[in-house]
Motif scaffolding. Structure first.
Motif, PDB file in Angstrom:
ATOM      1  N   GLN A   1       1.206  -1.314  -0.207  1.00 15.45           N
ATOM      2  CA  GLN A   1       0.044   0.187   0.070  1.00 15.45           C
ATOM      3  C   GLN A   1       0.902   1.731  -0.038  1.00 15.45           C
ATOM      4  O   GLN A   1       0.623   1.996  -0.943  1.00 15.45           O
ATOM      5  N   ARG A   2       2.062   1.368   1.109  1.00 10.49           N
ATOM      6  CA  ARG A   2       3.074   2.344   0.106  1.00 10.49           C
ATOM      7  C   ARG A   2       3.447   2.479  -0.813  1.00 10.49           C
ATOM      8  O   ARG A   2       3.701   3.711  -1.025  1.00 10.49           O
ATOM      9  N   LEU A   3       4.141   1.435  -1.105  1.00  7.21           N
ATOM     10  CA  LEU A   3       4.471   1.253  -2.450  1.00  7.21           C
ATOM     11  C   LEU A   3       3.479   2.517  -3.983  1.00  7.21           C
ATOM     12  O   LEU A   3       3.820   2.771  -4.740  1.00  7.21           O
ATOM     13  N   ALA A   4       1.870   1.705  -3.179  1.00 11.16           N
ATOM     14  CA  ALA A   4       1.011   2.432  -4.121  1.00 11.16           C
ATOM     15  C   ALA A   4       0.595   3.979  -4.158  1.00 11.16           C
ATOM     16  O   ALA A   4       0.586   4.488  -5.888  1.00 11.16           O
ATOM     17  N   VAL A   5       1.144   4.345  -3.101  1.00  7.87           N
ATOM     18  CA  VAL A   5       0.776   5.230  -2.897  1.00  7.87           C
ATOM     19  C   VAL A   5       1.887   6.551  -3.684  1.00  7.87           C
ATOM     20  O   VAL A   5       2.037   7.452  -4.233  1.00  7.87           O
ATOM     21  N   SER A   6       3.162   5.848  -2.913  1.00  6.07           N
ATOM     22  CA  SER A   6       4.420   6.873  -3.105  1.00  6.07           C
ATOM     23  C   SER A   6       5.032   5.987  -5.730  1.00  6.07           C
ATOM     24  O   SER A   6       5.040   7.493  -5.847  1.00  6.07           O
ATOM     25  N   GLN A   7       3.852   5.114  -6.197  1.00  6.67           N
ATOM     26  CA  GLN A   7       3.926   5.026  -7.392  1.00  6.67           C
ATOM     27  C   GLN A   7       2.852   6.323  -7.957  1.00  6.67           C
ATOM     28  O   GLN A   7       3.231   6.758  -9.296  1.00  6.67           O
ATOM     29  N   LEU A   8       1.859   6.455  -7.140  1.00  4.00           N
ATOM     30  CA  LEU A   8       0.733   6.664  -7.825  1.00  4.00           C
ATOM     31  C   LEU A   8       1.147   8.413  -8.230  1.00  4.00           C
ATOM     32  O   LEU A   8       0.499   9.447  -8.777  1.00  4.00           O
ATOM     33  N   ILE A   9       2.373   8.526  -6.462  1.00  2.51           N
ATOM     34  CA  ILE A   9       2.609  10.309  -6.820  1.00  2.51           C
ATOM     35  C   ILE A   9       3.559  10.675  -8.214  1.00  2.51           C
ATOM     36  O   ILE A   9       3.199  11.918  -8.828  1.00  2.51           O
ATOM     37  N   VAL A  10       4.315   9.115  -8.265  1.00  4.96           N
ATOM     38  CA  VAL A  10       5.827   9.414  -9.465  1.00  4.96           C
ATOM     39  C   VAL A  10       4.757   9.323 -10.748  1.00  4.96           C
ATOM     40  O   VAL A  10       4.863   9.903 -11.844  1.00  4.96           O
ATOM     41  N   LEU A  11       3.398   9.026 -10.690  1.00  5.51           N
ATOM     42  CA  LEU A  11       2.809   9.069 -12.182  1.00  5.51           C
ATOM     43  C   LEU A  11       2.203   9.581 -12.161  1.00  5.51           C
ATOM     44  O   LEU A  11       1.939  10.578 -13.419  1.00  5.51           O
ATOM     45  N   GLN A  12       0.827  10.255 -11.149  1.00  8.73           N
ATOM     46  CA  GLN A  12       1.061  12.262 -11.378  1.00  8.73           C
ATOM     47  C   GLN A  12       2.040  13.421 -12.120  1.00  8.73           C
ATOM     48  O   GLN A  12       1.115  13.797 -12.327  1.00  8.73           O
ATOM     49  N   GLU A  13       2.910  12.640 -11.282  1.00  7.25           N
ATOM     50  CA  GLU A  13       3.961  13.973 -11.531  1.00  7.25           C
ATOM     51  C   GLU A  13       4.017  13.521 -13.146  1.00  7.25           C
ATOM     52  O   GLU A  13       4.650  14.582 -14.006  1.00  7.25           O
ATOM     53  N   SER A  14       4.245  12.244 -13.034  1.00  9.53           N
ATOM     54  CA  SER A  14       5.303  12.051 -15.015  1.00  9.53           C
ATOM     55  C   SER A  14       3.739  12.122 -16.030  1.00  9.53           C
ATOM     56  O   SER A  14       4.008  13.313 -16.711  1.00  9.53           O
ATOM     57  N   GLU A  15       2.756  12.340 -15.370  1.00  9.07           N
ATOM     58  CA  GLU A  15       1.182  12.589 -16.386  1.00  9.07           C
ATOM     59  C   GLU A  15       1.491  14.381 -16.176  1.00  9.07           C
ATOM     60  O   GLU A  15       1.254  14.801 -17.342  1.00  9.07           O
TER      61      GLU A  15
ATOM     62  N   ALA B   1       9.468  15.929 -29.643  1.00  9.68           N
ATOM     63  CA  ALA B   1       8.789  14.645 -29.706  1.00  9.68           C
ATOM     64  C   ALA B   1       9.425  13.658 -29.183  1.00  9.68           C
ATOM     65  O   ALA B   1       9.154  13.042 -28.405  1.00  9.68           O
ATOM     66  N   GLN B   2      10.774  13.716 -29.220  1.00 13.10           N
ATOM     67  CA  GLN B   2      11.449  12.349 -28.347  1.00 13.10           C
ATOM     68  C   GLN B   2      11.500  12.549 -26.794  1.00 13.10           C
ATOM     69  O   GLN B   2      11.419  11.258 -26.237  1.00 13.10           O
ATOM     70  N   GLN B   3      11.164  13.813 -26.134  1.00 16.94           N
ATOM     71  CA  GLN B   3      11.114  14.042 -24.348  1.00 16.94           C
ATOM     72  C   GLN B   3       9.832  13.264 -24.615  1.00 16.94           C
ATOM     73  O   GLN B   3       9.254  12.684 -23.714  1.00 16.94           O
ATOM     74  N   VAL B   4       8.661  14.389 -25.810  1.00 18.05           N
ATOM     75  CA  VAL B   4       6.745  13.370 -24.816  1.00 18.05           C
ATOM     76  C   VAL B   4       7.117  11.811 -25.587  1.00 18.05           C
ATOM     77  O   VAL B   4       6.980  11.069 -24.647  1.00 18.05           O
ATOM     78  N   TYR B   5       7.678  11.317 -26.332  1.00 14.21           N
ATOM     79  CA  TYR B   5       8.127   9.721 -26.828  1.00 14.21           C
ATOM     80  C   TYR B   5       8.540   8.901 -25.125  1.00 14.21           C
ATOM     81  O   TYR B   5       8.041   8.369 -24.698  1.00 14.21           O
ATOM     82  N   GLN B   6       9.833   9.776 -24.931  1.00 21.88           N
ATOM     83  CA  GLN B   6      10.253   9.493 -23.444  1.00 21.88           C
ATOM     84  C   GLN B   6       8.632   9.008 -22.476  1.00 21.88           C
ATOM     85  O   GLN B   6       9.441   8.306 -21.222  1.00 21.88           O
ATOM     86  N   LEU B   7       9.103  10.120 -21.966  1.00 23.09           N
ATOM     87  CA  LEU B   7       7.926  10.546 -20.879  1.00 23.09           C
ATOM     88  C   LEU B   7       6.162   9.635 -21.836  1.00 23.09           C
ATOM     89  O   LEU B   7       5.830   9.472 -20.186  1.00 23.09           O
ATOM     90  N   GLU B   8       6.334   9.390 -22.426  1.00 22.38           N
ATOM     91  CA  GLU B   8       4.414   8.810 -22.662  1.00 22.38           C
ATOM     92  C   GLU B   8       5.180   7.018 -22.159  1.00 22.38           C
ATOM     93  O   GLU B   8       4.535   6.497 -21.345  1.00 22.38           O
ATOM     94  N   GLU B   9       6.487   6.773 -22.289  1.00 24.87           N
ATOM     95  CA  GLU B   9       6.455   5.689 -21.775  1.00 24.87           C
ATOM     96  C   GLU B   9       6.373   5.257 -20.625  1.00 24.87           C
ATOM     97  O   GLU B   9       6.597   4.465 -20.034  1.00 24.87           O
ATOM     98  N   GLU B  10       7.447   6.597 -19.768  1.00 24.14           N
ATOM     99  CA  GLU B  10       7.221   6.224 -19.137  1.00 24.14           C
ATOM    100  C   GLU B  10       6.138   6.357 -18.092  1.00 24.14           C
ATOM    101  O   GLU B  10       5.973   5.488 -16.651  1.00 24.14           O
TER     102      GLU B  10
END
Length: 229
Positions: free
Chosen positions: A48-62, A140-149
């Motif tokens: 659950q802690r890992l899920a919270v941290s990963q959710l924060i990273v996901l939101q920031e990446s988006e 464009a390359q940065q957008v592609y890398q962020l989409e992969e992330e």
């Protein structure tokens, strides 16, 4: 069928008293399953802690991806406008080819300066287009890398969520099995079936006497006795 089999088929031999070996075996299983539940709860907290941290990273990446897409769009617009001026720059070059250099010194200096500025404008425009094209490729390359992330983070988060559901389901299953085993070795199992029979027979005999007496006096009978017949 042994008493252990009643875990899966509780309706059979449900009044049989467990043997000492069966009780020891069930107690050992309960202990092992309780330890497994304790381990699952610890893993569940970590997940659950890992899920919270990963959710924060996901939101920031988006959020970063959306910003990168915006920059990429603006750079495309800027490059398009530069290309729109290319026609005017080319026309200027063709027009300047028809210009005649003055024969007298003062106009010659002004003309030479004008042609120099024109060449600088053409060169600057060409470099701007090249630079914009390079920057657009990088964006464009940065957008592609962020989409992969983002996709990777979503996949990781989905895996963690599946693990959490598995932990919860396993804990529920173990708790159910423990309750059934505890019931098999509980106080009810220590009383012989013959004792239970004597208790109920004694109660029924007493109730039957009361029932017959009430019938003679015209009172309502006891539903418990009627249901037992």
């Amino acid at each position: 069928m042994s008493l252990i089999d009643t875990i899966h088929d509780p309706n059979k031999y449900k009044n049989r008293i467990p043997t000492l070996n069966e009780r020891q075996f069930l107690i050992s299983m309960i202990h092992q399953e309780e330890e497994e539940i304790s381990s699952i709860e610890s893993q569940l907290v970590d997940a659950q802690r890992l899920a919270v941290s990963q959710l924060i990273v996901l939101q920031e990446s988006e959020a970063t991806l959306e910003a990168a897409k915006r920059v990429n769009c603006l750079m495309r617009v800027a490059l398009g406008r530069l290309r729109d001026t290319s026609f005017d720059i080319d026309s200027l070059g063709e027009m300047s080819a028809t210009w005649k250099r003055p024969s007298t010194p003062p106009p010659q200096v002004a003309f030479d300066n004008l042609m120099t500025e024109k060449e600088r404008l053409v060169e600057s425009h060409s470099q701007s287009i090249q630079s914009s094209q390079i920057n657009l490729q990088r964006a464009a390359q940065q957008v592609y890398q962020l989409e992969e992330e983002v996709e990777s983070r979503r996949s990781i988060l989905a895996f963690i969520d599946d693990s959490i559901r598995s932990f919860v389901d396993r804990r529920k299953q173990l708790s159910y099995q423990i309750d059934k085993k505890k019931d098999l070795i509980g106080p009810r199992r220590r009383i012989p079936a013959e004792v239970w029979a004597l208790i109920f027979n004694e109660y029924i005999d007493e109730e039957e006497a009361v029932y017959e007496n009430n019938q003679r006096e015209g009172r309502a009978g006891y539903p418990t006795l009627r249901l037992s017949h």
